[in-house]
Design a protein around this motif. Structure first.
Motif, PDB file in Angstrom:
ATOM      1  N   GLU A 129      41.172   7.986  60.491  1.00 13.12           N
ATOM      2  CA  GLU A 129      41.639   8.229  59.124  1.00 13.12           C
ATOM      3  C   GLU A 129      43.103   7.844  58.947  1.00 13.12           C
ATOM      4  OE1 GLU A 129      40.625  11.410  55.637  1.00 13.12           O
ATOM      5  OE2 GLU A 129      40.799  12.163  57.689  1.00 13.12           O
ATOM      6  N   ASP A 130      43.940   8.201  59.919  1.00 17.06           N
ATOM      7  CA  ASP A 130      45.366   7.861  59.819  1.00 17.06           C
ATOM      8  C   ASP A 130      45.574   6.347  59.830  1.00 17.06           C
ATOM      9  OD1 ASP A 130      46.143  10.489  59.663  1.00 17.06           O
ATOM     10  OD2 ASP A 130      46.574  10.684  61.805  1.00 17.06           O
ATOM     11  N   ALA A 131      44.760   5.637  60.613  1.00 13.01           N
ATOM     12  CA  ALA A 131      44.875   4.181  60.684  1.00 13.01           C
ATOM     13  C   ALA A 131      44.461   3.548  59.349  1.00 13.01           C
ATOM     14  CB  ALA A 131      44.011   3.638  61.822  1.00 13.01           C
ATOM     15  N   LEU A 132      43.392   4.064  58.737  1.00 13.06           N
ATOM     16  CA  LEU A 132      42.961   3.567  57.425  1.00 13.06           C
ATOM     17  C   LEU A 132      44.030   3.840  56.378  1.00 13.06           C
ATOM     18  CD1 LEU A 132      39.249   4.707  57.571  1.00 13.06           C
ATOM     19  CD2 LEU A 132      39.975   2.360  57.089  1.00 13.06           C
ATOM     20  N   PHE A 133      44.608   5.054  56.421  1.00 14.02           N
ATOM     21  CA  PHE A 133      45.664   5.391  55.464  1.00 14.02           C
ATOM     22  C   PHE A 133      46.871   4.461  55.646  1.00 14.02           C
ATOM     23  CE2 PHE A 133      49.584   7.645  54.384  1.00 14.02           C
ATOM     24  CZ  PHE A 133      49.340   7.935  53.051  1.00 14.02           C
ATOM     25  N   TRP A 134      47.198   4.138  56.893  1.00 15.03           N
ATOM     26  CA  TRP A 134      48.344   3.255  57.135  1.00 15.03           C
ATOM     27  C   TRP A 134      48.111   1.884  56.486  1.00 15.03           C
ATOM     28  CZ3 TRP A 134      49.975  -1.365  58.905  1.00 15.03           C
ATOM     29  CH2 TRP A 134      51.337  -1.503  59.198  1.00 15.03           C
ATOM     30  N   LEU A 135      46.931   1.320  56.673  1.00 12.94           N
ATOM     31  CA  LEU A 135      46.616   0.012  56.087  1.00 12.94           C
ATOM     32  C   LEU A 135      46.663   0.061  54.561  1.00 12.94           C
ATOM     33  CD1 LEU A 135      43.679  -1.205  58.354  1.00 12.94           C
ATOM     34  CD2 LEU A 135      45.835  -2.415  57.992  1.00 12.94           C
ATOM     35  N   SER A 136      46.181   1.163  53.993  1.00  9.26           N
ATOM     36  CA  SER A 136      46.221   1.320  52.541  1.00  9.26           C
ATOM     37  C   SER A 136      47.652   1.496  52.049  1.00  9.26           C
ATOM     38  CB  SER A 136      45.360   2.518  52.131  1.00  9.26           C
ATOM     39  OG  SER A 136      45.451   2.761  50.752  1.00  9.26           O
ATOM     40  N   ASP A 137      48.411   2.336  52.739  1.00  9.89           N
ATOM     41  CA  ASP A 137      49.788   2.619  52.347  1.00  9.89           C
ATOM     42  C   ASP A 137      50.668   1.381  52.479  1.00  9.89           C
ATOM     43  OD1 ASP A 137      51.576   4.704  51.412  1.00  9.89           O
ATOM     44  OD2 ASP A 137      52.573   4.575  53.361  1.00  9.89           O
ATOM     45  N   ALA A 138      50.353   0.537  53.460  1.00 12.35           N
ATOM     46  CA  ALA A 138      51.111  -0.706  53.655  1.00 12.35           C
ATOM     47  C   ALA A 138      50.655  -1.799  52.687  1.00 12.35           C
ATOM     48  CB  ALA A 138      50.935  -1.185  55.098  1.00 12.35           C
ATOM     49  N   MET A 139      49.652  -1.495  51.858  1.00 11.58           N
ATOM     50  CA  MET A 139      49.102  -2.433  50.866  1.00 11.58           C
ATOM     51  C   MET A 139      48.534  -3.680  51.526  1.00 11.58           C
ATOM     52  SD  MET A 139      51.799  -1.843  47.738  1.00 11.58           S
ATOM     53  CE  MET A 139      50.728  -2.543  46.477  1.00 11.58           C
ATOM     54  N   ILE A 140      47.989  -3.500  52.716  1.00 14.11           N
ATOM     55  CA  ILE A 140      47.268  -4.563  53.413  1.00 14.11           C
ATOM     56  C   ILE A 140      45.785  -4.481  53.080  1.00 14.11           C
ATOM     57  CG2 ILE A 140      46.557  -5.394  55.700  1.00 14.11           C
ATOM     58  CD1 ILE A 140      49.331  -4.533  56.728  1.00 14.11           C
ATOM     59  N   ALA A 141      45.313  -3.253  52.815  1.00 16.84           N
ATOM     60  CA  ALA A 141      43.895  -3.039  52.508  1.00 16.84           C
ATOM     61  C   ALA A 141      43.757  -2.125  51.299  1.00 16.84           C
ATOM     62  CB  ALA A 141      43.177  -2.422  53.706  1.00 16.84           C
ATOM     63  N   ASN A 142      42.640  -2.275  50.583  1.00 14.98           N
ATOM     64  CA  ASN A 142      42.270  -1.378  49.494  1.00 14.98           C
ATOM     65  C   ASN A 142      41.028  -0.594  49.927  1.00 14.98           C
ATOM     66  OD1 ASN A 142      44.274  -2.251  47.639  1.00 14.98           O
ATOM     67  ND2 ASN A 142      43.029  -4.022  47.084  1.00 14.98           N
ATOM     68  N   ILE A 143      41.138   0.727  49.953  1.00 11.00           N
ATOM     69  CA  ILE A 143      40.030   1.567  50.404  1.00 11.00           C
ATOM     70  C   ILE A 143      39.240   2.052  49.187  1.00 11.00           C
ATOM     71  CG2 ILE A 143      39.365   3.555  51.790  1.00 11.00           C
ATOM     72  CD1 ILE A 143      40.920   1.402  53.324  1.00 11.00           C
ATOM     73  N   CYS A 144      37.931   1.894  49.263  1.00  7.19           N
ATOM     74  CA  CYS A 144      37.029   2.300  48.191  1.00  7.19           C
ATOM     75  C   CYS A 144      36.113   3.392  48.739  1.00  7.19           C
ATOM     76  CB  CYS A 144      36.218   1.091  47.719  1.00  7.19           C
ATOM     77  SG  CYS A 144      35.064   1.418  46.366  1.00  7.19           S
ATOM     78  N   TYR A 145      36.136   4.589  48.090  1.00 12.57           N
ATOM     79  CA  TYR A 145      35.369   5.731  48.581  1.00 12.57           C
ATOM     80  C   TYR A 145      34.106   5.950  47.749  1.00 12.57           C
ATOM     81  CZ  TYR A 145      39.446   7.029  51.387  1.00 12.57           C
ATOM     82  OH  TYR A 145      40.479   7.032  52.296  1.00 12.57           O
ATOM     83  N   ASN A 146      33.099   6.491  48.393  1.00 19.89           N
ATOM     84  CA  ASN A 146      31.877   6.869  47.701  1.00 19.89           C
ATOM     85  C   ASN A 146      32.118   8.133  46.869  1.00 19.89           C
ATOM     86  OD1 ASN A 146      29.014   6.959  47.103  1.00 19.89           O
ATOM     87  ND2 ASN A 146      28.907   8.661  48.534  1.00 19.89           N
ATOM     88  N   SER A 147      31.702   8.085  45.598  1.00 24.98           N
ATOM     89  CA  SER A 147      31.721   9.281  44.760  1.00 24.98           C
ATOM     90  C   SER A 147      30.282   9.701  44.547  1.00 24.98           C
ATOM     91  CB  SER A 147      32.402   8.998  43.417  1.00 24.98           C
ATOM     92  OG  SER A 147      32.551  10.195  42.669  1.00 24.98           O
ATOM     93  N   SER A 148      29.960  10.923  44.928  1.00 22.34           N
ATOM     94  CA  SER A 148      28.564  11.344  44.956  1.00 22.34           C
ATOM     95  C   SER A 148      27.975  11.640  43.584  1.00 22.34           C
ATOM     96  CB  SER A 148      28.413  12.585  45.854  1.00 22.34           C
ATOM     97  OG  SER A 148      29.266  13.622  45.390  1.00 22.34           O
ATOM     98  N   ALA A 149      28.825  11.704  42.542  1.00 14.95           N
ATOM     99  CA  ALA A 149      28.337  11.928  41.177  1.00 14.95           C
ATOM    100  C   ALA A 149      29.289  11.261  40.189  1.00 14.95           C
ATOM    101  CB  ALA A 149      28.230  13.420  40.891  1.00 14.95           C
TER     102      ALA A 149
END
Length: 307
Positions: A129-149
């Motif tokens: 999770e911390d590694a994913l957050f780092w990539l997102s925070d560095a604007m290298i990646a855009n994270i898309c989460y599932n919304s269940s409703a």
């Protein structure tokens, strides 16, 4: 936040300062551009897919229109990203590098969902999770989460276990994904330009939509239900976006991305039926001109920033 050049800024760089104004006018009036103008804008949009929005890459393209030179610039940027990861992602550099290098392979899968088990057997989100957050925070990646409703609070229904990991710049994704002896083949660029790339085009189109929605201020969510028992509930929606002004009902728009000319909308129609009270306008983003049909608005991909 400083994002890569958006499509309008890319057009400005090429000297087309009023073209997006015409696109915006057609969007506001919900009218098609017409065959000739639509084809022209789609041609520029495919150039934008390849070049991306990194200023140095755009600058080289404007001065040379040489995709091979542009690709060298993008590879330099990817190299700098790796250096930055090693330098700045303290304690997480190995995991960040693993995720970064695996993004293209994960996006090539049919459902695009990021499976941590591909990085390490029995890997858990809490470990990465911390590694994913780092990539997102560095604007290298855009994270898309599932919304269940598809309710007003998409974030309140967020499932952090299921996610998609997009590259923040689609031009970089193409150079990252199509690595042939260190440089992307001109043949691949030609196939993208002339819409002849049979495989991987869905990955590219979904990534550019994620990029454009992010730059427009949307948080990225998708919807998935893989029920084995109820076929009517089994569906996958590429993106969910909330309208600007919240009301008591009809706040969420499902967005489907289609890269080919021939496609079905079985998931979208099931979604419409199941969540009719929650839904605002359903959108299909495709390579064709604008139209409205059976309660669905079909938009050319280059209109994504206007949502």
């Amino acid at each position: 936040d400083m994002y890569p050049f958006d499509f309008e800024e890319f057009l400005w760089a090429l000297g087309h300062t009023t073209l997006m104004d015409l696109v915006r006018k057609c969007f506001n009036e919900m009218k098609p551009l017409g065959q000739a103008l639509h084809r022209k804008v789609m041609d520029y949009f495919r150039q934008y897919l390849i070049v991306g929005g990194m200023p140095q890459a755009v600058g080289i393209f404007v001065s040379s229109h040489d995709f091979v030179r542009v690709d060298r610039v993008k590879r330099d940027i990817l190299g700098l990203y790796r250096s930055d990861i090693v330098k700045h992602a303290k304690r997480h550099e190995m995991k960040v590098t693993q995720i970064f290098d695996d993004i293209p392979a994960q996006l090539q899968k049919h459902d695009r969902k990021f499976k941590l088990s591909s990085l390490k057997k029995e890997a858990r989100l809490r470990d990465y999770e911390d590694a994913l957050f780092w990539l997102s925070d560095a604007m290298i990646a855009n994270i898309c989460y599932n919304s269940s409703a598809p309710d007003i609070g998409l974030r309140l229904n967020m499932d952090r276990i299921r996610l998609k990991c997009f590259m923040a710049d689609t031009g970089l994704l193409i150079s990252h994904a199509f690595d042939e002896n260190g440089i992307v083949s001109e043949e691949i660029y030609k196939k993208i330009l002339f819409n002849k790339l049979e495989t991987n085009l869905e990955m590219i189109m979904e990534n550019i939509v994620a990029q454009m929605l992010t730059a427009s201020g949307h948080k990225l969510y998708f919807y998935t239900n893989s029920s084995r028992d109820d076929a009517a509930s089994r569906m996958e929606i590429d993106f969910l976006i909330a309208k600007n002004t919240i009301s008591s009902r009809h706040n969420i728009s499902p967005v489907e991305v289609k890269s080919s000319k021939n496609y079905t909308l079985s998931s979208l129609k099931k979604f419409q039926k199941k969540f009719a009270q929650q839904l605002h306008t359903p959108y299909v983003l495709h390579a064709r001109d604008l139209k409205q049909e059976d309660g669905i608005t079909y938009l050319p991909l280059y209109m994504t920033p206007l949502l």
